[in-house]
Design an enzyme around this catalytic site. Structure first.
Site, PDB file in Angstrom:
ATOM      1  N   ASP A  17       0.849  -1.196   0.000  1.00  0.00           N
ATOM      2  CA  ASP A  17       0.000   0.000   0.000  1.00  0.00           C
ATOM      3  C   ASP A  17       0.884   1.246   0.000  1.00  0.00           C
ATOM      4  O   ASP A  17       1.989   1.226   0.536  1.00  0.00           O
ATOM      5  CB  ASP A  17      -0.914  -0.030   1.237  1.00  0.00           C
ATOM      6  CG  ASP A  17      -2.099   0.908   1.098  1.00  0.00           C
ATOM      7  OD1 ASP A  17      -2.287   1.480   0.007  1.00  0.00           O
ATOM      8  OD2 ASP A  17      -2.828   1.076   2.093  1.00  0.00           O
ATOM      9  N   HIS A  34       3.120   3.077  -8.955  1.00  0.00           N
ATOM     10  CA  HIS A  34       2.990   1.630  -9.182  1.00  0.00           C
ATOM     11  C   HIS A  34       4.263   1.088  -9.841  1.00  0.00           C
ATOM     12  O   HIS A  34       4.715  -0.017  -9.530  1.00  0.00           O
ATOM     13  CB  HIS A  34       1.772   1.325 -10.049  1.00  0.00           C
ATOM     14  CG  HIS A  34       0.465   1.656  -9.368  1.00  0.00           C
ATOM     15  ND1 HIS A  34       0.197   1.295  -8.071  1.00  0.00           N
ATOM     16  CD2 HIS A  34      -0.635   2.317  -9.799  1.00  0.00           C
ATOM     17  CE1 HIS A  34      -1.014   1.722  -7.736  1.00  0.00           C
ATOM     18  NE2 HIS A  34      -1.530   2.348  -8.768  1.00  0.00           N
ATOM     19  N   LEU A 128      10.945 -20.819  -4.138  1.00  0.00           N
ATOM     20  CA  LEU A 128       9.964 -19.844  -3.644  1.00  0.00           C
ATOM     21  C   LEU A 128       8.688 -19.935  -4.464  1.00  0.00           C
ATOM     22  O   LEU A 128       8.739 -19.885  -5.693  1.00  0.00           O
ATOM     23  CB  LEU A 128      10.535 -18.416  -3.769  1.00  0.00           C
ATOM     24  CG  LEU A 128       9.577 -17.268  -3.448  1.00  0.00           C
ATOM     25  CD1 LEU A 128       9.270 -17.195  -1.946  1.00  0.00           C
ATOM     26  CD2 LEU A 128      10.153 -15.915  -3.901  1.00  0.00           C
TER      27      LEU A 128
HETATM   28  C1  FPP Z   1      -1.709  -0.008  -3.594  1.00  0.00           C
HETATM   29  O1  FPP Z   1      -1.235   1.306  -3.675  1.00  0.00           O
HETATM   30  C2  FPP Z   1      -1.064  -0.929  -4.501  1.00  0.00           C
HETATM   31  C3  FPP Z   1      -1.726  -1.623  -5.471  1.00  0.00           C
HETATM   32  C4  FPP Z   1      -3.135  -1.382  -5.829  1.00  0.00           C
HETATM   33  C5  FPP Z   1      -1.021  -2.703  -6.179  1.00  0.00           C
HETATM   34  C6  FPP Z   1      -0.152  -2.234  -7.280  1.00  0.00           C
HETATM   35  C7  FPP Z   1       0.332  -3.387  -8.050  1.00  0.00           C
HETATM   36  C8  FPP Z   1       1.598  -3.546  -8.445  1.00  0.00           C
HETATM   37  C9  FPP Z   1       2.690  -2.589  -8.121  1.00  0.00           C
HETATM   38  C10 FPP Z   1       1.946  -4.727  -9.293  1.00  0.00           C
HETATM   39  C11 FPP Z   1       2.412  -5.869  -8.441  1.00  0.00           C
HETATM   40  C12 FPP Z   1       2.888  -6.959  -9.301  1.00  0.00           C
HETATM   41  C13 FPP Z   1       3.346  -8.154  -8.853  1.00  0.00           C
HETATM   42  C14 FPP Z   1       3.868  -9.111  -9.856  1.00  0.00           C
HETATM   43  C15 FPP Z   1       3.355  -8.563  -7.453  1.00  0.00           C
HETATM   44  P1  FPP Z   1      -2.324   2.461  -3.705  1.00  0.00           P
HETATM   45  O2  FPP Z   1      -2.461   2.914  -5.109  1.00  0.00           O
HETATM   46  O3  FPP Z   1      -3.604   1.988  -3.075  1.00  0.00           O
HETATM   47  O4  FPP Z   1      -1.651   3.540  -2.823  1.00  0.00           O
HETATM   48  P2  FPP Z   1      -2.406   4.764  -2.101  1.00  0.00           P
HETATM   49  O5  FPP Z   1      -3.215   4.144  -0.986  1.00  0.00           O
HETATM   50  O6  FPP Z   1      -1.280   5.591  -1.594  1.00  0.00           O
HETATM   51  O7  FPP Z   1      -3.253   5.449  -3.137  1.00  0.00           O
END
Ligand code: FPP
Length: 232
Positions: A17, A34, A128
């Site tokens: 997050d 992201h 893993l």
């Molecule tokens: C939350 O941050 C994060 C996500 C919604 C996930 C993002 C996904 C990736 C980075 C890809 C992962 C890939 C693999 C292969 C594991 P947010 O946008 O909710 O943050 P905020 O709360 O600050 O807005």
């Protein structure tokens, strides 16, 4: 402090997050958060392998994440697809086995193709298990499990039946769940499997997460007294 192998979690769940906030605070578009978050995923996988952790589940896309704008959703899908495509050699060299949980029918075809290829190519790798929660929700997982049991003709079910039919199938329950960015909730992540998980919250935004942060979480986990409702 040193990590003690026998006291490490078998399965770590990670709620990544803070990508959006990481970017916004720098005046950057959320997608860049992201993208940096993806680099943190790669660093974390390196570190998990180094520390000898057997299973990790990343909460990459939740059933609720469809509420986000199309551009952001497509951006996340591209990151996952490109990651899988770009790391085929890494998975085989490092012994990483890719799995996923969540219904894939709503995902773009190129992502599903890449994911199915990664799963097939890496299924015998042993170091893993990299489990990707995609279009995943814990409540949806329980419904999925119970529907499977109904279809199998069961008249009465027990806790183990539900557990065995969740998306996680034979994976161990998560011993440790890490959530970054200061939020202290589980947000529908493996809610059935997390009944006795140790929870670890850090203020670090996901894009800043690294080996040092993971080690700190694991050292903290080692000190926990897990009682499972009993006396120890
Ligand atoms: C939350 O941050 C994060 C996500 C919604 C996930 C993002 C996904 C990736 C980075 C890809 C992962 C890939 C693999 C292969 C594991 P947010 O946008 O909710 O943050 P905020 O709360 O600050 O807005």
């Amino acid at each position: 402090m040193r990590l003690i192998q026998s006291k490490l979690p078998l399965h770590v769940g990670i709620i990544m997050d803070g990508n959006g906030r990481w970017a916004t605070r720098r005046g950057l578009p959320r997608q860049l958060g992201h993208r940096e978050g993806m680099k943190a995923v790669e660093r974390t996988i390196d570190a998990l392998l180094k520390f000898g952790i057997g299973v990790v589940t990343f909460f990459a896309f939740s059933t609720e994440n469809w509420k986000r704008g199309k551009e952001e959703i497509d951006g996340i899908f591209s990151l996952v697809r490109d990651y899988l495509k770009g790391n085929r050699d890494y998975f085989s060299n490092k012994g990483v086995s890719v799995r996923s949980m969540g219904a894939l029918s709503k995902f773009p075809k190129d992502l599903v193709t890449e994911l199915e290829k990664a799963k097939g190519d890496t299924k015998d790798n042993k170091n893993l298990i990299l489990n990707l929660a995609l279009n995943y929700g814990g409540r949806d997982d329980i419904v999925y499990s119970v529907n499977k049991l109904i279809k199998s003709g069961k008249k009465e079910i027990n806790e183990k039946d539900i557990l065995d039919n969740l998306y996680t199938e034979s994976l161990p329950e998560p011993d440790l769940i890490i959530r970054t960015s200061g939020e202290q909730r589980i947000s529908n992540f493996m809610i059935y499997q997390a009944a006795y998980s140790e929870l670890y919250f850090t203020k670090t935004f996901w894009p800043d997460f690294d080996e040092k942060c993971l080690k700190k979480a694991l050292l903290n986990f080692q000190k926990r007294n897990r009682r499972y409702g009993g006396i120890k």
